[in-house]
Write a protein that holds these residues in place. Sequence first.
Motif, PDB file in Angstrom:
ATOM      1  N   SER A 198       3.983  51.999 -26.938  1.00  0.00           N
ATOM      2  CA  SER A 198       5.397  52.357 -27.104  1.00  0.00           C
ATOM      3  C   SER A 198       6.299  51.137 -26.952  1.00  0.00           C
ATOM      4  O   SER A 198       7.289  50.989 -27.688  1.00  0.00           O
ATOM      5  CB  SER A 198       5.778  53.432 -26.087  1.00  0.00           C
ATOM      6  OG  SER A 198       5.614  52.963 -24.759  1.00  0.00           O
ATOM      7  N   GLN A 199       5.967  50.253 -26.034  1.00  0.00           N
ATOM      8  CA  GLN A 199       6.768  49.038 -25.857  1.00  0.00           C
ATOM      9  C   GLN A 199       6.719  48.167 -27.108  1.00  0.00           C
ATOM     10  O   GLN A 199       7.733  47.623 -27.553  1.00  0.00           O
ATOM     11  CB  GLN A 199       6.263  48.252 -24.643  1.00  0.00           C
ATOM     12  CG  GLN A 199       6.533  48.909 -23.302  1.00  0.00           C
ATOM     13  CD  GLN A 199       8.016  48.978 -22.974  1.00  0.00           C
ATOM     14  OE1 GLN A 199       8.777  48.076 -23.272  1.00  0.00           O
ATOM     15  NE2 GLN A 199       8.427  50.079 -22.374  1.00  0.00           N
ATOM     16  N   ARG A 200       5.548  48.036 -27.688  1.00  0.00           N
ATOM     17  CA  ARG A 200       5.418  47.201 -28.888  1.00  0.00           C
ATOM     18  C   ARG A 200       6.130  47.825 -30.087  1.00  0.00           C
ATOM     19  O   ARG A 200       6.801  47.120 -30.843  1.00  0.00           O
ATOM     20  CB  ARG A 200       3.935  46.991 -29.210  1.00  0.00           C
ATOM     21  CG  ARG A 200       3.189  46.126 -28.193  1.00  0.00           C
ATOM     22  CD  ARG A 200       1.732  45.954 -28.594  1.00  0.00           C
ATOM     23  NE  ARG A 200       0.992  45.157 -27.624  1.00  0.00           N
ATOM     24  CZ  ARG A 200      -0.307  44.856 -27.717  1.00  0.00           C
ATOM     25  NH1 ARG A 200      -1.009  45.332 -28.749  1.00  0.00           N
ATOM     26  NH2 ARG A 200      -0.900  44.115 -26.794  1.00  0.00           N
ATOM     27  N   TRP A 249       1.384  37.562 -23.943  1.00  0.00           N
ATOM     28  CA  TRP A 249       0.813  37.874 -25.265  1.00  0.00           C
ATOM     29  C   TRP A 249       1.854  37.759 -26.371  1.00  0.00           C
ATOM     30  O   TRP A 249       1.565  37.258 -27.463  1.00  0.00           O
ATOM     31  CB  TRP A 249       0.228  39.277 -25.222  1.00  0.00           C
ATOM     32  CG  TRP A 249      -0.306  39.755 -26.532  1.00  0.00           C
ATOM     33  CD1 TRP A 249      -1.525  39.507 -27.067  1.00  0.00           C
ATOM     34  CD2 TRP A 249       0.397  40.562 -27.499  1.00  0.00           C
ATOM     35  NE1 TRP A 249      -1.647  40.102 -28.300  1.00  0.00           N
ATOM     36  CE2 TRP A 249      -0.480  40.759 -28.585  1.00  0.00           C
ATOM     37  CE3 TRP A 249       1.666  41.123 -27.552  1.00  0.00           C
ATOM     38  CZ2 TRP A 249      -0.121  41.498 -29.697  1.00  0.00           C
ATOM     39  CZ3 TRP A 249       2.030  41.865 -28.664  1.00  0.00           C
ATOM     40  CH2 TRP A 249       1.143  42.048 -29.724  1.00  0.00           C
ATOM     41  N   ALA A 250       3.070  38.221 -26.098  1.00  0.00           N
ATOM     42  CA  ALA A 250       4.134  38.159 -27.105  1.00  0.00           C
ATOM     43  C   ALA A 250       4.477  36.704 -27.439  1.00  0.00           C
ATOM     44  O   ALA A 250       4.741  36.368 -28.609  1.00  0.00           O
ATOM     45  CB  ALA A 250       5.365  38.899 -26.605  1.00  0.00           C
ATOM     46  N   LEU A 251       4.477  35.823 -26.458  1.00  0.00           N
ATOM     47  CA  LEU A 251       4.761  34.412 -26.729  1.00  0.00           C
ATOM     48  C   LEU A 251       3.664  33.803 -27.594  1.00  0.00           C
ATOM     49  O   LEU A 251       3.950  33.025 -28.522  1.00  0.00           O
ATOM     50  CB  LEU A 251       4.892  33.650 -25.409  1.00  0.00           C
ATOM     51  CG  LEU A 251       5.180  32.134 -25.533  1.00  0.00           C
ATOM     52  CD1 LEU A 251       6.443  31.891 -26.343  1.00  0.00           C
ATOM     53  CD2 LEU A 251       5.290  31.509 -24.150  1.00  0.00           C
ATOM     54  N   GLY A 305      12.778  43.913 -34.490  1.00  0.00           N
ATOM     55  CA  GLY A 305      12.755  42.468 -34.308  1.00  0.00           C
ATOM     56  C   GLY A 305      11.360  41.907 -34.472  1.00  0.00           C
ATOM     57  O   GLY A 305      10.462  42.539 -35.041  1.00  0.00           O
ATOM     58  N   ASP A 306      11.153  40.678 -33.955  1.00  0.00           N
ATOM     59  CA  ASP A 306       9.870  40.021 -34.047  1.00  0.00           C
ATOM     60  C   ASP A 306       9.301  39.841 -32.642  1.00  0.00           C
ATOM     61  O   ASP A 306       9.790  40.420 -31.667  1.00  0.00           O
ATOM     62  CB  ASP A 306      10.017  38.676 -34.762  1.00  0.00           C
ATOM     63  CG  ASP A 306      11.068  37.786 -34.093  1.00  0.00           C
ATOM     64  OD1 ASP A 306      11.697  38.246 -33.107  1.00  0.00           O
ATOM     65  OD2 ASP A 306      11.270  36.648 -34.555  1.00  0.00           O
ATOM     66  N   TYR A 307       8.264  39.013 -32.537  1.00  0.00           N
ATOM     67  CA  TYR A 307       7.626  38.808 -31.244  1.00  0.00           C
ATOM     68  C   TYR A 307       8.538  38.058 -30.272  1.00  0.00           C
ATOM     69  O   TYR A 307       8.438  38.243 -29.056  1.00  0.00           O
ATOM     70  CB  TYR A 307       6.320  38.035 -31.428  1.00  0.00           C
ATOM     71  CG  TYR A 307       5.252  38.832 -32.127  1.00  0.00           C
ATOM     72  CD1 TYR A 307       4.577  39.845 -31.468  1.00  0.00           C
ATOM     73  CD2 TYR A 307       4.911  38.582 -33.455  1.00  0.00           C
ATOM     74  CE1 TYR A 307       3.593  40.586 -32.101  1.00  0.00           C
ATOM     75  CE2 TYR A 307       3.928  39.307 -34.103  1.00  0.00           C
ATOM     76  CZ  TYR A 307       3.277  40.311 -33.423  1.00  0.00           C
ATOM     77  OH  TYR A 307       2.311  41.053 -34.054  1.00  0.00           O
TER      78      TYR A 307
END
Length: 621
Positions: free
Chosen positions: A9-11, A76-78, A18-20
């Motif tokens: 859900s967060q992703r 992970w997002a970075l 938006g993007d990462y």
Amino acid sequence: MDITRFIVSQREKALLVGDYGSYRKQLSRRLLVVRKKLNYSSRGRKYTTKSPITAEDIASNHDFIHILLLTSERAWALAMYMKSTHAADSNAQGTTGSTKRHIVSKLRKASNHAAHLVNLLQDTEKSKAPTESILEARAYQQSLQGAIEFEKKAWEQCLRSYSETRLLYISLARSVGNKQEDVFKDLLARTIDPSLRFAAHQLKLPRTISIEMIVMRYIQRDNNRYITEVSKSNPDLLQESGVAAKKNAQGELADTPKTITWRSRTVKLEDATTAQALASVSAAGTKLASFLDTNPDADRRVKAAAFDDVLISSQDAVDAVKTAIDELTAEGVAQGDLRMQSLQITRTAVNYNLVEWRVGRNRVLCGAQDGATFESQPVKQPKKPRADGKPRVAHEESTGRRLTRLKERVVLYDSSLQSLDSVKGFPGVAADQAFINELDTKKAYFSSLRCLAIARSHTLHGNKRNALALLARAAELSSQATSFSPSAESSNKGILKLEVSSGQVNSLKDLLDRSVLQYRALVELEDLRSETSEKNDSRSIPMIERLDEYPPEGVDLTNLATYPPKLQPIPVKPIFLDTAWNYIDYPGRPKKGTAAAGGAKAEDTSSVVEPKKETKKGWFG
């Protein structure tokens, strides 16, 4: 604790808008909020070491799990942001050097936070965590570990990590309810399965090996407490016999086909995913056939709803073939290659199968005889009795409801015709003239049904002439469909698909021929009534006013003239008004008597020169 749903859900919320990079910023803000809520934020200096999270903290408040998950997701997002940025740069030659090491470092950081969460949850006496939450945390940690090995191009270790992840998620999908099952399935389809297939391709594994077989080959069973826990709840997941065949939704084994036939051409199914998808289609078709056999008197909407499973399975098969073709195209395989040719034939076969199921569902919704018959439905009476105690009178179906049902049928016929038109765009269909002729005859059959439904709607509006024209067109189309030679019997007997029998075509043609004769007679009667009414109207006019007409039926001596005559206006000739021009003195017009005298006075005064009046001059003279 619902770890997987929290991550997914967060992703989805962040990546939807938006993007990462924006996802990482959102995670930082959310992490700050959670820390303040738990009074876990650092006080004093910025780099003050925080006290580690313990199992007792998790037992007291599950939001401590969110701190570890958000921290892991931020790293992970970075890593994904750096990877996507370099992938979008056309000048860069992939992620190499320090960037590659930075990405791997961030993924390792995310994996370490997830591993710390797993270790805390394993202490069940203190954390009081259920087994499902431990398995979810382990699956999440192994997915991050697989991403690390994927970036390092350690393909064998990548397969081991992703195999354990897939096995854990499948076990969790079986244990949870239907609502949460879709979360695990989407995660497998989007991330785990493509990564497994790509790593297997890098190891030169044959494409005929299914993903289940790859998982069984690379799963690490020794000294793995998580796999042991899975084997207790789902022992069939680790059985070799359960991998050779794919299970359907009811847990029954379905035989995986090895070949597929299309128009007398048989090709091998080299892609395991496609073979398993076709096995699911066959199982869903068998289930549908049994349902229709056991419920022949069910409502047409209930029968149509039973087509959903087979339609979903057919669409999955189409997607699997398209994915296999895209993968071969990305590898640089030419279109003339034998593997590509086999996949193109398979693609045509599975797409045509999907069209058949769609048309079959539409035919079930149309009703008996594909909608050729149209009977009024009884109006539902309210169960509550009337206040006066009298029985309720049964009412006929209103015209508006009949028109609505006919509109629904026309929409279904349009959908079927559109599906038939799409078949001509499949690979290899345009060169098969016999198949094109067969499609044209089926199209003529459904077009005649469409014209019949529209003609009935015109009948309800009272436009019998328009209905006759549409019925004549429908009869013409049905005569074209009589040349149709029925194809082979369907493998699923009792299920309406795209096959049209000669009996159905002949019964439709007989119905249309009778309807054309009936409406031709009705239109002729309307014409006779209109002619009779016109004659009656003309006879009401007296004979003296119809002297320019010849009475073929004789003169009505009782209606020669109107007596006593009535005062009526008559037309006046315009020339009588023009004679008034000679007797009216209009302004500006000279009189006839003064015209000659005026001419003589003009000659006498012509010699007298009148002095010119001086005019004032302006600036320019």
